[in-house]
Design a protein around this motif. Sequence first.
Motif: not given
Length: 302
Positions: A87-90, A229-230, A266, A302
């Motif tokens: 779930g980490h998007r950066t 994919d982040g 984030d 994203e």
Amino acid sequence: MLNQQTIKKLAADAGFDLCGVAPCRPLAENEQWLRDWLAKGYHSSLDYMERNADKRFDPARLVENARTAVVCAVGYKNRAGEGYPAGHRTKVASYACAADYHTTIKQMLGEMLERLRVLHPGLAGRAFVDTAPLGEKQLAVEAGLGWIGRQSLLVTPQLGSYVLLGELLLCDEADAYDTPFSGSRCGRCRNCIESCPTGAIVSPHVVDTGRCIACHTIEKKPAAGIDLDGWIFGCDRCQSCCPHNQKAPIHRNEAFAPLFDPLAMDPAAWQALDEEGFRILCGATPLTRSGLKRIQSNIADE
């Protein structure tokens, strides 16, 4: 004549973890592989790969009268290289969290070359850090440092693929050369191929850069977009899943210590940065190659 063991000691003194010495020779089989890869269009927007193909695998065409290739490697693994939580998007490629390796490694190679010239006045040669058309991964194999993994990266027994390379091409013979690394230690593992979010590793050792997240977030953008994919700069997915990297040690040379923690950032934190804040946080890192607006755009995609 250059002394192989002296070269390796100078490399260690300069801060490198690994060093191999190989004779300069044409690598015709690798040049043909590159031409076949280009013919299939797998270089996508990387137009520079089409230039100087004849020089890339013949060091003597890059440096006239080159006789010896000194290939040095330094480990850079850090906490980000062990993977990001779901779930980490950066996400940022782990190498990019430290000071720009081009500058650091060029200084390390320069120190080596300067000390070699004290021992061998008039020694001709040049230092390279992946900005010139030099097939450095294959040279590393020739120098005995490791093998080319299925993800097309150099994998070393000691440090996995979390290594950065630098080379000296020298116009003198060495008294001894390392034995080229033979075979592969990937076994039946296909983690890198199966883990790539976009299927960019189309077959063992073959990467379609048009599908590669690292290329989409850093290089000139290909025509068609993909799911990032982040990832907002680079991509480590084909490395963090590799068993050789999972057991690799954290970097030893403090010059490659992270300057910021991407796991602590984030989307809101990145989007809140202005140019001055970005300069303070990332100004010494490779992220300046993309710049703040491109990174924020990658988040927006994203």
